[in-house]
Design an enzyme around this catalytic site. Structure first.
Site, PDB file in Angstrom:
ATOM      1  N   THR A   1       0.843  -1.188   0.000  1.00  6.69           N
ATOM      2  CA  THR A   1       0.000   0.000   0.000  1.00  6.69           C
ATOM      3  C   THR A   1       0.879   1.238   0.000  1.00  6.69           C
ATOM      4  O   THR A   1       1.849   1.301   0.764  1.00  6.69           O
ATOM      5  CB  THR A   1      -0.960   0.068   1.203  1.00  6.69           C
ATOM      6  OG1 THR A   1      -1.571   1.366   1.271  1.00  6.69           O
ATOM      7  CG2 THR A   1      -0.252  -0.212   2.516  1.00  6.69           C
TER       8      THR A   1
ATOM      9  N   ASP B   1       0.009   3.946   1.146  1.00 13.33           N
ATOM     10  CA  ASP B   1      -0.293   4.678   2.383  1.00 13.33           C
ATOM     11  C   ASP B   1       0.592   4.253   3.549  1.00 13.33           C
ATOM     12  O   ASP B   1       0.620   4.938   4.574  1.00 13.33           O
ATOM     13  CB  ASP B   1      -1.760   4.481   2.773  1.00 13.33           C
ATOM     14  CG  ASP B   1      -2.716   5.236   1.861  1.00 13.33           C
ATOM     15  OD1 ASP B   1      -2.244   6.146   1.149  1.00 13.33           O
ATOM     16  OD2 ASP B   1      -3.910   4.929   1.862  1.00 13.33           O
TER      17      ASP B   1
ATOM     18  N   ARG C   1       1.425  33.283  -4.397  1.00 13.93           N
ATOM     19  CA  ARG C   1       0.144  32.685  -4.072  1.00 13.93           C
ATOM     20  C   ARG C   1       0.358  31.452  -3.196  1.00 13.93           C
ATOM     21  O   ARG C   1       1.449  30.901  -3.122  1.00 13.93           O
ATOM     22  CB  ARG C   1      -0.630  32.307  -5.336  1.00 13.93           C
ATOM     23  CG  ARG C   1       0.057  31.302  -6.225  1.00 13.93           C
ATOM     24  CD  ARG C   1      -0.894  30.741  -7.305  1.00 13.93           C
ATOM     25  NE  ARG C   1      -1.445  31.737  -8.182  1.00 13.93           N
ATOM     26  CZ  ARG C   1      -1.380  31.734  -9.503  1.00 13.93           C
ATOM     27  NH1 ARG C   1      -0.704  30.763 -10.117  1.00 13.93           N
ATOM     28  NH2 ARG C   1      -1.950  32.663 -10.230  1.00 13.93           N
TER      29      ARG C   1
ATOM     30  N   GLY D   1      -3.947   9.394   1.203  1.00 17.94           N
ATOM     31  CA  GLY D   1      -3.886   9.114   2.631  1.00 17.94           C
ATOM     32  C   GLY D   1      -5.282   9.195   3.209  1.00 17.94           C
ATOM     33  O   GLY D   1      -5.720  10.255   3.648  1.00 17.94           O
ATOM     34  N   ARG D   2      -6.016   8.081   3.157  1.00 17.78           N
ATOM     35  CA  ARG D   2      -7.410   8.066   3.605  1.00 17.78           C
ATOM     36  C   ARG D   2      -7.524   8.196   5.123  1.00 17.78           C
ATOM     37  O   ARG D   2      -8.245   9.036   5.640  1.00 17.78           O
ATOM     38  CB  ARG D   2      -8.089   6.778   3.140  1.00 17.78           C
ATOM     39  CG  ARG D   2      -9.536   6.604   3.590  1.00 17.78           C
ATOM     40  CD  ARG D   2     -10.121   5.325   3.043  1.00 17.78           C
ATOM     41  NE  ARG D   2     -10.219   5.360   1.590  1.00 17.78           N
ATOM     42  CZ  ARG D   2     -11.273   5.848   0.928  1.00 17.78           C
ATOM     43  NH1 ARG D   2     -12.313   6.325   1.602  1.00 17.78           N
ATOM     44  NH2 ARG D   2     -11.285   5.843  -0.384  1.00 17.78           N
TER      45      ARG D   2
ATOM     46  N   ARG E   1      -4.269  28.083  -4.957  1.00 16.42           N
ATOM     47  CA  ARG E   1      -4.503  27.102  -6.000  1.00 16.42           C
ATOM     48  C   ARG E   1      -4.191  25.706  -5.455  1.00 16.42           C
ATOM     49  O   ARG E   1      -3.351  25.531  -4.579  1.00 16.42           O
ATOM     50  CB  ARG E   1      -3.613  27.371  -7.220  1.00 16.42           C
ATOM     51  CG  ARG E   1      -3.967  28.645  -7.963  1.00 16.42           C
ATOM     52  CD  ARG E   1      -5.269  28.490  -8.740  1.00 16.42           C
ATOM     53  NE  ARG E   1      -5.567  29.661  -9.532  1.00 16.42           N
ATOM     54  CZ  ARG E   1      -6.231  30.733  -9.093  1.00 16.42           C
ATOM     55  NH1 ARG E   1      -6.663  30.755  -7.836  1.00 16.42           N
ATOM     56  NH2 ARG E   1      -6.457  31.753  -9.890  1.00 16.42           N
TER      57      ARG E   1
ATOM     58  N   HIS F   1      -3.639   9.768  -8.769  1.00 18.29           N
ATOM     59  CA  HIS F   1      -3.046   8.507  -9.208  1.00 18.29           C
ATOM     60  C   HIS F   1      -1.636   8.655  -9.756  1.00 18.29           C
ATOM     61  O   HIS F   1      -0.957   7.644  -9.991  1.00 18.29           O
ATOM     62  CB  HIS F   1      -3.947   7.850 -10.261  1.00 18.29           C
ATOM     63  CG  HIS F   1      -5.206   7.290  -9.678  1.00 18.29           C
ATOM     64  ND1 HIS F   1      -6.283   8.075  -9.361  1.00 18.29           N
ATOM     65  CD2 HIS F   1      -5.539   6.032  -9.312  1.00 18.29           C
ATOM     66  CE1 HIS F   1      -7.242   7.327  -8.849  1.00 18.29           C
ATOM     67  NE2 HIS F   1      -6.823   6.078  -8.808  1.00 18.29           N
TER      68      HIS F   1
ATOM     69  N   ARG G   1       0.675   6.718  -7.740  1.00 16.97           N
ATOM     70  CA  ARG G   1       0.655   5.258  -7.864  1.00 16.97           C
ATOM     71  C   ARG G   1       1.445   4.744  -9.065  1.00 16.97           C
ATOM     72  O   ARG G   1       1.804   3.572  -9.117  1.00 16.97           O
ATOM     73  CB  ARG G   1      -0.791   4.768  -8.055  1.00 16.97           C
ATOM     74  CG  ARG G   1      -1.682   4.900  -6.861  1.00 16.97           C
ATOM     75  CD  ARG G   1      -2.961   4.111  -7.127  1.00 16.97           C
ATOM     76  NE  ARG G   1      -3.917   4.208  -6.050  1.00 16.97           N
ATOM     77  CZ  ARG G   1      -3.850   3.516  -4.927  1.00 16.97           C
ATOM     78  NH1 ARG G   1      -2.863   2.686  -4.734  1.00 16.97           N
ATOM     79  NH2 ARG G   1      -4.782   3.661  -4.009  1.00 16.97           N
TER      80      ARG G   1
END
Length: 341
Positions: free
Chosen positions: A125, A127, A162, A170-171, A265, A271, A274
C-alpha cells in the site's frame, strides 16, 4: 505444488517486482508451477487465469502497475464467494495462494485462511498504513513523486506570490503527507490523524507571507477540519465500503482565499503517486518480500504475511496486519509542526 498469485486493491510501483521474485525463486529453487489470477479476487472467483512462468516475468522488475491486473472485488460481499473460490482452486489444481495487497485484500486472505485456503500475504500500500510491518513497498515511490511535485511548486508559488496546496493520498493515515511535506519543505502539513483548525492554518499562511515567501500546504485526502466532516468526491461506495475521496484541497483553497485574501490554487496528485517506475528501495523491498513469501509457501506457513522489521523480513499472522491501521503518532507530527508557518 501449484501456486496461484494475485494482486488486489489499488496498484502501486513494486507489484511486478514481487511477482517476479515469487516466480523466479519458486521455479528455480522449489520446482513449483505458477498460475496468475487476473484482476485481484475476481480472478479466483471466475477462474480467470494467465500464464505465469519465468519467461512471463522477464523484464517486469522496473515496470509500474501489475501484469496481473487489479480490482477491488470483495468475495465476502458475493453470495457463495468463498465456496466459489475454493471450488475454482480445486478445479485448477492450485494448492496455495500468494495474495499481494493492502488492508482489504489481506482481510479477504485472512477470511479465506479461516475457511481452509492455504494462503500467504504480501503487504502492499502506498499509504504505509498496514500494521506489523515497518514499511510497505510503493510508499517510497509515492513519497518521492510527491516530494518532487512540492519542489517544483515552490518556484511557481514564489513567482506568483500565491498559496499552493498539494493534495496527496492518505485516507486514514498521513504517512505520505508527513514524509513528503517535511522532505519538500512545506509550511503546513495536514493529516487525517490530527483534525486541523482552519484559523491556525491561515495564521501559518500569513506568517509565511510576512517573511516574503509563498506558502506550500500539503494535505492528505482524508484530513478533517475541526468540528467538520471528511470531504468526499461523492457518496458512492466501493465493494469494501469506502467513499471516494478528493476535494479537501479545493475546500482549503476556497477557505484560505476567503479568510486571508491571498490567491490559492490546488494541485491534486491523485493517481500520479501510484504510477510509473518504482524507486530502488521499493524494488529491493518488493523483491525480498517475494522471496520470503515463496519460502513461507514452501514451509507451509499459512495464514501469515511477510513483514519488514528493521532490515529483516519475517512472517507475522495476517490478523496482526489487518487488526488495526498504523497511523502517524502525535510525537512525529509535533516534530513536523516545528517547521510550520
Amino acid at each position: 505444488m501449484r501456486v496461484g498469485v494475485l494482486t488486489g486493491g489499488g496498484d502501486c510501483p513494486g507489484l511486478n517486482a514481487v511477482i517476479r521474485a515469487v516466480v523466479r525463486k519458486g521455479v528455480t529453487e522449489y520446482g513449483y508451477d505458477f498460475v496468475g489470477f487476473r484482476d485481484g479476487w475476481r480472478g479466483p472467483l471466475e477462474a480467470d487465469t494467465q500464464t505465469l512462468d519465468v519467461p512471463a516475468v522477464r523484464g517486469i522488475l522496473p515496470r509500474g502497475g501489475t501484469i496481473l491486473g487489479s480490482s477491488r472485488t470483495n468475495p465476502m460481499k458475493i453470495d457463495g464467494g468463498v465456496e466459489r473460490i475454493r471450488e475454482n482452486l480445486a478445479k485448477l489444481e492450485v494448492d496455495a495462494l500468494v495474495a499481494i495487497g493492502g488492508e482489504d485484500t489481506l482481510g479477504v486472505a485472512t477470511r479465506l485462511h479461516e475457511h481452509g485456503v492455504q494462503v500467504v500475504g504480501v503487504p502492499k500500500t502506498i499509504d504505509n498504513d498496514l500494521g506489523a510491518t515497518d514499511y510497505t513497498f510503493g510508499f517510497d515511490t509515492a513519497v518521492n513523486i510527491a516530494t518532487e511535485a512540492i519542489d517544483r511548486l515552490h518556484t511557481t508559488a514564489e513567482s506568483h506570490r500565491r498559496v499552493l496546496i498539494v493534495e496527496v493520498m492518505g485516507r486514514h493515515a498521513g504517512w505520505i503527507a508527513i514524509h513528503s511535506g517535511m522532505a519538500g519543505g512545506a509550511n503546513v502539513i495536514l493529516i487525517p490523524e490530527q483534525q486541523f483548525d482552519i484559523e491556525q492554518v491561515c495564521a501559518w499562511v500569513e506568517s509565511r507571507f510576512r517573511t516574503n515567501y509563498a506558502p506550500i500546504v500539503v494535505v492528505a485526502e482524508g484530513a478533517i477540519p475541526q468540528e467538520g466532516q471528511m470531504v468526499t468526491k461523492d457518496q458512492t461506495l466501493d465493494a469494501f465500503g469506502h467513499v471516494k475521496l478528493s476535494g479537501i484541497g479545493d475546500w482549503l483553497a476556497a477557505e484560505i482565499e476567503r479568510r486571508t485574501g491571498h490567491e490559492a490554487r490546488t494541485t491534486v496528485l491523485g493517481h500520479v503517486q501510484r504510477g510509473g517506475t518504482p524507486t530502488a528501495f521499493d524494488r529491493w523491498l518488493a523483491t525480498r518480500f517475494g522471496f520470503h513469501a515463496i519460502d513461507a509457501v514452501h514451509d507451509g506457513d499459512w495464514g501469515k504475511m511477510v513483514a519488514l522489521r528493521g532490515t529483516d523480513v519475517v512472517t507475522v499472522p495476517l490478523q496482526d496486519a489487518t487488526r488495526e491501521l498504523k497511523t502517524v503518532p502525535e510525537s512525529l507530527y509535533d516534530e513536523a509542526k516545528t517547521l510550520f508557518g
